[in-house]
Design an enzyme around this catalytic site. Sequence first.
Site, PDB file in Angstrom:
ATOM      1  N   PRO A  49       0.799  -1.606  -0.074  1.00 35.27           N
ATOM      2  CA  PRO A  49      -0.049  -0.056  -0.070  1.00 35.27           C
ATOM      3  C   PRO A  49       0.866   1.217   0.170  1.00 35.27           C
ATOM      4  O   PRO A  49       0.273   2.616  -0.292  1.00 35.27           O
ATOM      5  CB  PRO A  49      -0.827  -0.304   1.179  1.00 35.27           C
ATOM      6  CG  PRO A  49       0.287  -0.706   2.489  1.00 35.27           C
ATOM      7  CD  PRO A  49       0.704  -2.042   1.357  1.00 35.27           C
ATOM      8  N   ASP A 101       8.649  -2.617  -9.797  1.00 35.19           N
ATOM      9  CA  ASP A 101       9.599  -3.033  -9.239  1.00 35.19           C
ATOM     10  C   ASP A 101      10.734  -2.404  -9.113  1.00 35.19           C
ATOM     11  O   ASP A 101      10.687  -0.877 -10.235  1.00 35.19           O
ATOM     12  CB  ASP A 101       9.568  -4.322 -10.338  1.00 35.19           C
ATOM     13  CG  ASP A 101      10.702  -5.038  -9.670  1.00 35.19           C
ATOM     14  OD1 ASP A 101      10.493  -5.488  -8.487  1.00 35.19           O
ATOM     15  OD2 ASP A 101      12.424  -5.223  -9.704  1.00 35.19           O
ATOM     16  N   TYR A 118      13.260  -0.409   2.326  1.00 41.52           N
ATOM     17  CA  TYR A 118      15.296  -0.016   3.048  1.00 41.52           C
ATOM     18  C   TYR A 118      15.208   1.333   3.333  1.00 41.52           C
ATOM     19  O   TYR A 118      16.228   1.908   3.565  1.00 41.52           O
ATOM     20  CB  TYR A 118      15.858   0.310   1.951  1.00 41.52           C
ATOM     21  CG  TYR A 118      15.981  -1.252   1.446  1.00 41.52           C
ATOM     22  CD1 TYR A 118      16.867  -2.048   2.390  1.00 41.52           C
ATOM     23  CD2 TYR A 118      15.646  -2.174   0.214  1.00 41.52           C
ATOM     24  CE1 TYR A 118      17.609  -3.593   1.176  1.00 41.52           C
ATOM     25  CE2 TYR A 118      15.794  -3.396  -0.065  1.00 41.52           C
ATOM     26  CZ  TYR A 118      17.291  -3.908   0.251  1.00 41.52           C
ATOM     27  OH  TYR A 118      17.028  -5.592  -0.170  1.00 41.52           O
TER      28      TYR A 118
END
Length: 186
Positions: free
Chosen positions: A10, A65, A142
């Site tokens: 989300p 991606d 990250y």
Amino acid sequence: MKVKFATSNPHKVREGNLVGKKFGMEFIQIKQSYPEIRDEDVSRVAEEGARFVFDRVKEPVIVEDTGLFIEALNGFPGSFSSFVFRKIGNDGILKLLRGEKNRRASFISAIGYCDENGVKIFKGIVGGSIADKKRGVEGFGYDPIFIPINYKRTFAEDPDLKARVSHRKKAFQKLCEWLISGSKKA
Ligand code: IMP
């Protein structure tokens, strides 16, 4: 204009919509899964994913991606960032870089948009560096260890900064500009 966004994340939808709303676009999350092919190029992963989802939902759809490319690790984890995050997480990356002076890294986002005309790819990249330790609690993945170039705070410390300069922001900006220009007919 609404476009389906196949993702289980989300945060990605929220970040896409921060850009989309400036263009009158809305990205609607659908949870259709797709195989992530093994390829070092995130564009190829997004391309195959978008094609796979379009074949099932038969409506215009995007797949995104992202990879984190760390210079001192020869671009690792790159397009395998998801697997690596699950296995070793931010602590593992920090461990791999312990004592390393070259902390340069970049995020690359590739959006695959697929409709009846085929797939088109939109990429965004942000350069930066890996922090010495995790900082901040916002965002995901990250974000606590990534500091964009020319700034001092991590994405997890400063989500507004992420919204302005991120790889995803840039990729969505290109997608939205293209969609509103109607160039998908070209
Ligand atoms: P994917 O694009 O969902 O395959 O993401 C690959 C990995 O990178 C996952 O572990 C995500 O959590 C992480 N990731 C993707 N986008 C971002 C981002 O914008 N910031 C930090 N980590 C991210």
